[in-house]
Design a protein around this motif. Structure first.
Motif, PDB file in Angstrom:
ATOM      1  N   ALA A  43       0.823  -1.206   0.000  1.00 55.90           N
ATOM      2  CA  ALA A  43       0.000   0.000   0.000  1.00 55.90           C
ATOM      3  C   ALA A  43       0.857   1.257   0.000  1.00 55.90           C
ATOM      4  N   ILE A  44       1.977   1.231   0.724  1.00 58.86           N
ATOM      5  CA  ILE A  44       2.894   2.376   0.736  1.00 58.86           C
ATOM      6  C   ILE A  44       3.460   2.610  -0.662  1.00 58.86           C
ATOM      7  N   LEU A  45       3.861   1.533  -1.348  1.00 56.85           N
ATOM      8  CA  LEU A  45       4.405   1.665  -2.699  1.00 56.85           C
ATOM      9  C   LEU A  45       3.342   2.133  -3.693  1.00 56.85           C
ATOM     10  N   LEU A  46       2.114   1.618  -3.573  1.00 56.26           N
ATOM     11  CA  LEU A  46       1.053   2.002  -4.503  1.00 56.26           C
ATOM     12  C   LEU A  46       0.643   3.461  -4.316  1.00 56.26           C
ATOM     13  N   ARG A  47       0.660   3.950  -3.089  1.00 54.70           N
ATOM     14  CA  ARG A  47       0.283   5.344  -2.822  1.00 54.70           C
ATOM     15  C   ARG A  47       1.401   6.312  -3.145  1.00 54.70           C
ATOM     16  N   GLY A  48       2.660   5.850  -3.099  1.00 54.86           N
ATOM     17  CA  GLY A  48       3.785   6.726  -3.376  1.00 54.86           C
ATOM     18  C   GLY A  48       4.326   7.416  -2.142  1.00 54.86           C
ATOM     19  N   LYS A  49       4.019   6.887  -0.962  1.00 54.29           N
ATOM     20  CA  LYS A  49       4.461   7.527   0.278  1.00 54.29           C
ATOM     21  C   LYS A  49       5.959   7.380   0.514  1.00 54.29           C
ATOM     22  N   HIS A  50       6.626   6.551  -0.268  1.00 55.52           N
ATOM     23  CA  HIS A  50       8.070   6.387  -0.145  1.00 55.52           C
ATOM     24  C   HIS A  50       8.828   7.420  -0.965  1.00 55.52           C
ATOM     25  N   LYS A  51       8.126   8.267  -1.685  1.00 52.79           N
ATOM     26  CA  LYS A  51       8.760   9.259  -2.554  1.00 52.79           C
ATOM     27  C   LYS A  51       8.714  10.651  -1.903  1.00 52.79           C
ATOM     28  N   PRO A  52       9.700  11.498  -2.177  1.00 56.89           N
ATOM     29  CA  PRO A  52       9.654  12.854  -1.628  1.00 56.89           C
ATOM     30  C   PRO A  52       8.598  13.727  -2.293  1.00 56.89           C
ATOM     31  N   THR A  53       8.074  13.311  -3.442  1.00 58.96           N
ATOM     32  CA  THR A  53       7.058  14.095  -4.137  1.00 58.96           C
ATOM     33  C   THR A  53       5.644  13.647  -3.795  1.00 58.96           C
ATOM     34  N   TYR A  54       5.458  12.918  -2.698  1.00 66.26           N
ATOM     35  CA  TYR A  54       4.138  12.400  -2.321  1.00 66.26           C
ATOM     36  C   TYR A  54       3.169  13.543  -2.039  1.00 66.26           C
ATOM     37  N   ALA A  55       1.971  13.401  -2.543  1.00 69.79           N
ATOM     38  CA  ALA A  55       0.866  14.298  -2.216  1.00 69.79           C
ATOM     39  C   ALA A  55      -0.384  13.436  -2.085  1.00 69.79           C
ATOM     40  N   PRO A  56      -1.203  13.668  -1.073  1.00 71.66           N
ATOM     41  CA  PRO A  56      -2.356  12.791  -0.866  1.00 71.66           C
ATOM     42  C   PRO A  56      -3.434  12.897  -1.945  1.00 71.66           C
ATOM     43  N   HIS A  57      -3.446  13.963  -2.722  1.00 70.54           N
ATOM     44  CA  HIS A  57      -4.491  14.157  -3.730  1.00 70.54           C
ATOM     45  C   HIS A  57      -4.066  13.738  -5.132  1.00 70.54           C
ATOM     46  N   VAL A  58      -2.825  13.227  -5.290  1.00 73.31           N
ATOM     47  CA  VAL A  58      -2.319  12.803  -6.595  1.00 73.31           C
ATOM     48  C   VAL A  58      -1.788  11.374  -6.469  1.00 73.31           C
ATOM     49  N   ASP A  59      -2.044  10.567  -7.475  1.00 76.31           N
ATOM     50  CA  ASP A  59      -1.526   9.200  -7.493  1.00 76.31           C
ATOM     51  C   ASP A  59      -0.062   9.244  -7.930  1.00 76.31           C
ATOM     52  N   THR A  60       0.851   9.235  -6.957  1.00 71.22           N
ATOM     53  CA  THR A  60       2.284   9.299  -7.255  1.00 71.22           C
ATOM     54  C   THR A  60       2.952   7.939  -7.084  1.00 71.22           C
ATOM     55  N   GLY A  61       2.175   6.878  -6.918  1.00 65.86           N
ATOM     56  CA  GLY A  61       2.724   5.572  -6.592  1.00 65.86           C
ATOM     57  C   GLY A  61       3.294   4.819  -7.768  1.00 65.86           C
ATOM     58  N   ASP A  62       3.884   3.678  -7.453  1.00 68.78           N
ATOM     59  CA  ASP A  62       4.536   2.814  -8.418  1.00 68.78           C
ATOM     60  C   ASP A  62       3.676   1.586  -8.695  1.00 68.78           C
ATOM     61  N   PHE A  63       4.077   0.828  -9.711  1.00 70.84           N
ATOM     62  CA  PHE A  63       3.446  -0.449 -10.008  1.00 70.84           C
ATOM     63  C   PHE A  63       4.082  -1.526  -9.134  1.00 70.84           C
ATOM     64  N   VAL A  64       3.267  -2.461  -8.652  1.00 70.91           N
ATOM     65  CA  VAL A  64       3.756  -3.527  -7.780  1.00 70.91           C
ATOM     66  C   VAL A  64       3.297  -4.869  -8.334  1.00 70.91           C
ATOM     67  N   ILE A  65       4.248  -5.790  -8.467  1.00 72.20           N
ATOM     68  CA  ILE A  65       3.971  -7.155  -8.895  1.00 72.20           C
ATOM     69  C   ILE A  65       4.248  -8.061  -7.705  1.00 72.20           C
ATOM     70  N   VAL A  66       3.273  -8.861  -7.311  1.00 69.42           N
ATOM     71  CA  VAL A  66       3.439  -9.797  -6.199  1.00 69.42           C
ATOM     72  C   VAL A  66       3.433 -11.203  -6.773  1.00 69.42           C
ATOM     73  N   VAL A  67       4.492 -11.965  -6.502  1.00 69.19           N
ATOM     74  CA  VAL A  67       4.572 -13.350  -6.954  1.00 69.19           C
ATOM     75  C   VAL A  67       4.537 -14.267  -5.732  1.00 69.19           C
ATOM     76  N   ASN A  68       4.196 -15.520  -5.957  1.00 71.88           N
ATOM     77  CA  ASN A  68       4.068 -16.540  -4.908  1.00 71.88           C
ATOM     78  C   ASN A  68       3.051 -16.138  -3.855  1.00 71.88           C
ATOM     79  N   ALA A  69       1.922 -15.609  -4.282  1.00 71.49           N
ATOM     80  CA  ALA A  69       0.870 -15.207  -3.352  1.00 71.49           C
ATOM     81  C   ALA A  69       0.257 -16.409  -2.638  1.00 71.49           C
ATOM     82  N   ASP A  70       0.402 -17.592  -3.207  1.00 75.19           N
ATOM     83  CA  ASP A  70      -0.146 -18.781  -2.560  1.00 75.19           C
ATOM     84  C   ASP A  70       0.681 -19.227  -1.362  1.00 75.19           C
TER      85      ASP A  70
END
Length: 147
Positions: free
Chosen positions: A33-60
């Motif tokens: 959720a932190i990566l998708l929202r972009g909260k790890h970036k210095p340009t984070y703003a709550p009203h803009v989608d600044t996040g990254d794409f996330v691929i999760v493998v081995n979810a089982d």
């Protein structure tokens, strides 16, 4: 000095691959959720989608602590009266392992149209393979507290 507000066109998006093998579901979902929202970036703003794409493998192979395999329930509703359906996480992980991760992450994102836009950048796969090699994703390690 004026406050910087990122424009949607200025956002640089990266791709991350996360291996969910033996990672506790809640800790995994909060990092995603932190990566998708972009909260790890210095340009984070709550009203803009600044996040990254996330691929999760081995979810089982995601881990649940305690007796949550048997006791924790996942709910869904058809929208009709009496349409509430429940399933325990043991059965959910056997039948639809990607749904468990998606449900956990979706609950940690904003429940608005912006949150739905962020959620579309999440790609979850039950096995170790994914079709996103062309994006050259970087592996993201989740440091986990020992159980």
């Amino acid at each position: 000095m004026r406050t910087y507000s990122p424009k949607p066109g200025e956002v640089e998006r990266q791709w991350h691959v996360i291996d969910a093998t033996d990672v506790v579901l809640g800790r995994l979902a909060s990092q995603i959720a932190i990566l998708l929202r972009g909260k790890h970036k210095p340009t984070y703003a709550p009203h803009v989608d600044t996040g990254d794409f996330v691929i999760v493998v081995n979810a089982d192979r995601v881990a649940l602590t305690g007796n949550k395999h048997e006791q924790k329930l996942a709910y869904r509703h058809s929208g009709y009266p009496g349409g509430l359906r429940t399933i325990n996480y043991k059965d959910l992980l056997e039948r639809h392992p990607t749904k468990a991760v998606e449900k956990a992450v979706k609950g940690m994102l904003p429940h608005t149209s912006l949150g739905r836009q962020m959620f579309r950048k999440l790609k979850v796969y039950a096995g170790p393979d994914h079709p996103h090699q062309a994006q050259q994703p970087a592996t993201f390690e989740i440091t986990q507290v020992a159980q």
